[in-house]
Design a protein around this motif. Structure first.
Motif, PDB file in Angstrom:
ATOM      1  N   THR A 111       0.809  -1.211   0.000  1.00  0.00           N
ATOM      2  CA  THR A 111       0.000   0.000   0.000  1.00  0.00           C
ATOM      3  C   THR A 111       0.849   1.270   0.000  1.00  0.00           C
ATOM      4  OG1 THR A 111      -0.158  -0.135   2.402  1.00  0.00           O
ATOM      5  CG2 THR A 111      -1.945  -1.109   1.142  1.00  0.00           C
ATOM      6  N   ARG A 112       2.146   1.109  -0.249  1.00  0.00           N
ATOM      7  CA  ARG A 112       3.066   2.234  -0.392  1.00  0.00           C
ATOM      8  C   ARG A 112       3.208   3.047   0.896  1.00  0.00           C
ATOM      9  NH1 ARG A 112       4.606   2.857  -5.440  1.00  0.00           N
ATOM     10  NH2 ARG A 112       5.327   4.990  -5.071  1.00  0.00           N
ATOM     11  N   LYS A 113       3.095   2.370   2.028  1.00  0.00           N
ATOM     12  CA  LYS A 113       3.293   3.023   3.312  1.00  0.00           C
ATOM     13  C   LYS A 113       4.776   2.917   3.681  1.00  0.00           C
ATOM     14  CE  LYS A 113       1.246   4.813   7.114  1.00  0.00           C
ATOM     15  NZ  LYS A 113       0.108   5.725   7.277  1.00  0.00           N
ATOM     16  N   PHE A 114       5.627   3.429   2.807  1.00  0.00           N
ATOM     17  CA  PHE A 114       7.071   3.242   2.952  1.00  0.00           C
ATOM     18  C   PHE A 114       7.650   3.996   4.143  1.00  0.00           C
ATOM     19  CE2 PHE A 114       6.504   2.804  -1.794  1.00  0.00           C
ATOM     20  CZ  PHE A 114       6.624   1.428  -1.801  1.00  0.00           C
ATOM     21  N   GLN A 115       6.966   5.059   4.584  1.00  0.00           N
ATOM     22  CA  GLN A 115       7.506   5.851   5.690  1.00  0.00           C
ATOM     23  C   GLN A 115       7.617   5.042   6.978  1.00  0.00           C
ATOM     24  OE1 GLN A 115       4.707   6.409   4.018  1.00  0.00           O
ATOM     25  NE2 GLN A 115       3.054   7.251   5.285  1.00  0.00           N
ATOM     26  N   ASN A 116       6.850   3.942   7.099  1.00  0.00           N
ATOM     27  CA  ASN A 116       6.930   3.109   8.300  1.00  0.00           C
ATOM     28  C   ASN A 116       8.103   2.140   8.259  1.00  0.00           C
ATOM     29  OD1 ASN A 116       4.582   4.396   8.964  1.00  0.00           O
ATOM     30  ND2 ASN A 116       3.416   2.548   9.414  1.00  0.00           N
ATOM     31  N   LEU A 117       8.755   2.032   7.104  1.00  0.00           N
ATOM     32  CA  LEU A 117       9.831   1.053   6.924  1.00  0.00           C
ATOM     33  C   LEU A 117      11.218   1.700   6.884  1.00  0.00           C
ATOM     34  CD1 LEU A 117       8.063  -1.065   4.157  1.00  0.00           C
ATOM     35  CD2 LEU A 117       8.288  -1.655   6.583  1.00  0.00           C
ATOM     36  N   ARG A 118      11.274   2.992   7.104  1.00  0.00           N
ATOM     37  CA  ARG A 118      12.552   3.708   7.017  1.00  0.00           C
ATOM     38  C   ARG A 118      13.460   3.363   8.192  1.00  0.00           C
ATOM     39  NH1 ARG A 118      12.334   8.755   4.123  1.00  0.00           N
ATOM     40  NH2 ARG A 118      13.537   9.763   5.759  1.00  0.00           N
ATOM     41  N   GLY A 119      14.784   3.374   7.946  1.00  0.00           N
ATOM     42  CA  GLY A 119      15.761   3.241   9.019  1.00  0.00           C
ATOM     43  C   GLY A 119      15.935   1.826   9.541  1.00  0.00           C
ATOM     44  N   ASP A 120      16.769   1.722  10.564  1.00  0.00           N
ATOM     45  CA  ASP A 120      17.129   0.421  11.129  1.00  0.00           C
ATOM     46  C   ASP A 120      16.252   0.009  12.306  1.00  0.00           C
ATOM     47  OD1 ASP A 120      19.241   0.187   9.311  1.00  0.00           O
ATOM     48  OD2 ASP A 120      20.584   1.333  10.624  1.00  0.00           O
ATOM     49  N   LYS A 121      15.568   0.945  12.913  1.00  0.00           N
ATOM     50  CA  LYS A 121      14.741   0.622  14.066  1.00  0.00           C
ATOM     51  C   LYS A 121      13.485  -0.133  13.637  1.00  0.00           C
ATOM     52  CE  LYS A 121      15.907   4.554  17.102  1.00  0.00           C
ATOM     53  NZ  LYS A 121      16.737   5.368  16.208  1.00  0.00           N
ATOM     54  N   SER A 122      13.012  -0.990  14.514  1.00  0.00           N
ATOM     55  CA  SER A 122      11.711  -1.625  14.296  1.00  0.00           C
ATOM     56  C   SER A 122      10.622  -0.578  14.538  1.00  0.00           C
ATOM     57  CB  SER A 122      11.520  -2.802  15.249  1.00  0.00           C
ATOM     58  OG  SER A 122      11.378  -2.345  16.584  1.00  0.00           O
ATOM     59  N   MET A 123       9.404  -0.881  14.112  1.00  0.00           N
ATOM     60  CA  MET A 123       8.323   0.076  14.338  1.00  0.00           C
ATOM     61  C   MET A 123       8.066   0.278  15.825  1.00  0.00           C
ATOM     62  SD  MET A 123       5.457  -0.211  11.347  1.00  0.00           S
ATOM     63  CE  MET A 123       5.067  -1.937  11.596  1.00  0.00           C
ATOM     64  N   LYS A 124       8.144  -0.782  16.589  1.00  0.00           N
ATOM     65  CA  LYS A 124       7.971  -0.644  18.036  1.00  0.00           C
ATOM     66  C   LYS A 124       9.047   0.271  18.618  1.00  0.00           C
ATOM     67  CE  LYS A 124       8.014  -3.226  22.370  1.00  0.00           C
ATOM     68  NZ  LYS A 124       8.258  -4.529  23.025  1.00  0.00           N
ATOM     69  N   GLU A 125      10.279   0.091  18.190  1.00  0.00           N
ATOM     70  CA  GLU A 125      11.361   0.939  18.682  1.00  0.00           C
ATOM     71  C   GLU A 125      11.164   2.395  18.276  1.00  0.00           C
ATOM     72  OE1 GLU A 125      15.053  -2.295  18.696  1.00  0.00           O
ATOM     73  OE2 GLU A 125      14.559  -1.181  16.864  1.00  0.00           O
ATOM     74  N   LYS A 126      10.659   2.620  17.060  1.00  0.00           N
ATOM     75  CA  LYS A 126      10.398   3.986  16.605  1.00  0.00           C
ATOM     76  C   LYS A 126       9.336   4.663  17.466  1.00  0.00           C
ATOM     77  CE  LYS A 126      11.404   2.961  11.756  1.00  0.00           C
ATOM     78  NZ  LYS A 126      10.783   2.784  10.425  1.00  0.00           N
ATOM     79  N   LEU A 127       8.267   3.948  17.756  1.00  0.00           N
ATOM     80  CA  LEU A 127       7.187   4.514  18.559  1.00  0.00           C
ATOM     81  C   LEU A 127       7.683   4.867  19.959  1.00  0.00           C
ATOM     82  CD1 LEU A 127       4.369   2.063  17.445  1.00  0.00           C
ATOM     83  CD2 LEU A 127       4.522   4.483  16.847  1.00  0.00           C
ATOM     84  N   GLU A 128       8.471   3.986  20.549  1.00  0.00           N
ATOM     85  CA  GLU A 128       9.033   4.253  21.876  1.00  0.00           C
ATOM     86  C   GLU A 128      10.000   5.432  21.821  1.00  0.00           C
ATOM     87  OE1 GLU A 128      10.782   0.508  22.777  1.00  0.00           O
ATOM     88  OE2 GLU A 128       8.913  -0.390  23.523  1.00  0.00           O
ATOM     89  N   PHE A 129      10.796   5.491  20.773  1.00  0.00           N
ATOM     90  CA  PHE A 129      11.777   6.571  20.611  1.00  0.00           C
ATOM     91  C   PHE A 129      11.078   7.917  20.483  1.00  0.00           C
ATOM     92  CE2 PHE A 129      14.615   9.028  17.705  1.00  0.00           C
ATOM     93  CZ  PHE A 129      15.697   9.163  18.564  1.00  0.00           C
ATOM     94  N   ILE A 130      10.034   7.976  19.663  1.00  0.00           N
ATOM     95  CA  ILE A 130       9.293   9.224  19.481  1.00  0.00           C
ATOM     96  C   ILE A 130       8.725   9.704  20.813  1.00  0.00           C
ATOM     97  CG2 ILE A 130       7.153  10.182  18.504  1.00  0.00           C
ATOM     98  CD1 ILE A 130       7.724   8.494  15.985  1.00  0.00           C
TER      99      ILE A 130
END
Length: 438
Positions: A309-328
């Motif tokens: 679905t071209r939701k590429f912004q969730n796949l950027r970088g080395d962090k997992s999505m869970k790690e990104k959410l915690e980091f934010i």
């Protein structure tokens, strides 16, 4: 055009009928009631407040009626109106159609607008005049037509330059009827998510409201006595990160002059977790300007579905999505609300368990879980129509537990049953411990 076109205009915001994340209808029962004695609404009808302020010079009286808090009979409220304007979203279609019929039975001229409007809308058979998407530019032509009797049936809205954006007037409502206030600073989003209609409706290039407009709104809210939260209803607050940084700095200056920093929340993407000097500075300024929460379209932990679905912004970088959410959250001091979706072409019955485990592992307290729905004017709609998989028009309510297309790896009924199971697994404490933690 500066002459009057009528004595009174009534602006109506239709009900959200169903239990849905779009209204928080059940939750509102547990807060102090509105001035009508009804449950409060989550937020005011911002678009209606902008329209009301814009057309005020052309009428002697403007009345705003939010049907989500105002229990008075609509037929009585529009009895002496020259024109009735209604605006809302697809998720309000049932209430919109009901109110539109009441208005027409009362013999009134009805103008319909909002994201509910397109050329295939059922409102085409009810409303006298319709405006699709942004009305800021075409409103002048409509008003001239109403005065001269030459108004057209359908006005396709065009992207407005920021200087032409409608400015809301919060004095048109009683702010005590709402749990939060709302304000929009930017329109548009540069992302390309297949299921989202924002880019088709409001463009990929963000546009920023002039600062004097924003300052006027914040000052008015302060003068009216508002001291609580407001939602910046931008399509993607960090759509242009450099502009977003300027927005945050200007917000800080404005609130310093006012003498109060409102607690705020908004919608943005996981790009905020990017490891770059610009994003680092953005995260610092989100903390400084008192942002308390972000709504983020997490959607799913199924990476194939995100690519599909071209939701590429969730796949950027080395962090997992869970790690990104915690980091934010750690970097900004703000909580996270998440959007979740089930029913992508690459989803399977096994995705139910995986998605449940993922969302519960994040600890996010508010998850707007929905079934994938194909909205008109989206790439998903166009693709499914070409493939012959569309069933019906979307209700616009992604949390009503229905699908409007034929999925790949399960039946519609199985998808709808899985959705109920997902809600149970995510929100039911007993289900969480018994099924997820075992």
């Amino acid at each position: 055009m500066d002459s009057k076109i009528g004595r009174k205009a009534v602006l109506v915001y239709p009900r959200f009928h169903d239990d849905t994340f779009w209204s928080f209808k059940r939750s509102m029962k547990y807060v102090q009631p509105s001035r009508f004695g009804t449950p409060k609404a989550l937020m005011p009808p911002l678009g209606i407040l902008g329209l009301g302020n814009h057309i005020r010079p052309f009428y002697d009286e403007i009345l705003v009626v939010d049907r989500n808090v105002d229990p008075r009979p609509l037929e009585k409220l529009v009895k002496d109106a020259d024109h009735v304007y209604m605006g809302g979203m697809i998720a309000q279609e049932r209430g919109f159609l009901e109110d539109a019929r009441i208005v027409k039975r009362a013999g009134k001229i009805l103008i319909a607008g909002g994201t509910i409007v397109d050329r295939d809308s059922r409102l085409m058979d009810i409303a006298d005049h319709l405006v699709e998407n942004e009305a800021d530019i075409v409103i002048g032509d409509l008003l001239v037509g109403l005065r001269n009797g030459t108004a057209e049936k359908f006005y396709p809205g065009t992207a407005a330059i920021p200087e032409r954006f409608f400015q809301p007037d919060f004095s048109l409502i009683d702010i005590r009827n709402y749990l939060n206030m709302a304000l929009q600073i930017t329109r548009g989003c540069p992302e390309d998510c297949e299921f989202c209609d924002i880019t088709q409706r409001f463009g990929k290039k963000p546009r920023i409201t002039p600062w004097e407009y924003t300052e006027t709104s914040l000052q008015q809210l302060y003068n009216l006595g508002w001291r609580s939260k407001f939602f910046l209803v931008d399509d993607n607050f960090i759509g242009n990160p450099r502009w977003a940084l300027d927005v945050l700095k200007n917000l800080y200056k404005i609130e310093e002059r006012i003498g109060f920093h409102f607690p705020k929340y908004t919608e943005l993407t996981m790009r905020l977790a990017d490891e770059s000097p610009l994003m680092e500075e953005l995260r610092e300024w989100f903390r400084k300007t008192k942002f308390i929460s972000f709504f983020i379209g997490v959607e799913t932990n199924n990476e194939d579905a995100l690519r599909e679905t071209r939701k590429f912004q969730n796949l950027r970088g080395d962090k997992s999505m869970k790690e990104k959410l915690e980091f934010i959250s750690e970097e900004t001091g703000a909580g996270v609300m998440a959007g979740g979706i089930y029913g992508f072409d690459s989803d399977t019955p096994e995705s139910l368990v995986s998605q449940t485990r993922f969302f519960n592992s994040t600890g996010i307290p508010e998850i707007m879980m929905g079934l994938l729905t194909a909205l008109p004017s989206t790439k998903l709609w166009d693709r499914l129509k070409k493939e012959g998989r569309l069933k019906t028009r979307s209700s616009g309510n992604n949390s009503d537990g229905t699908m409007n297309f034929i999925p790949y790896n399960f039946s519609v009924r199985e998808a709808e049953q899985a959705y109920v199971e997902l809600l149970d697994r995510i929100y039911n404490p007993d289900a969480f411990f018994k099924r997820v933690m075992r």
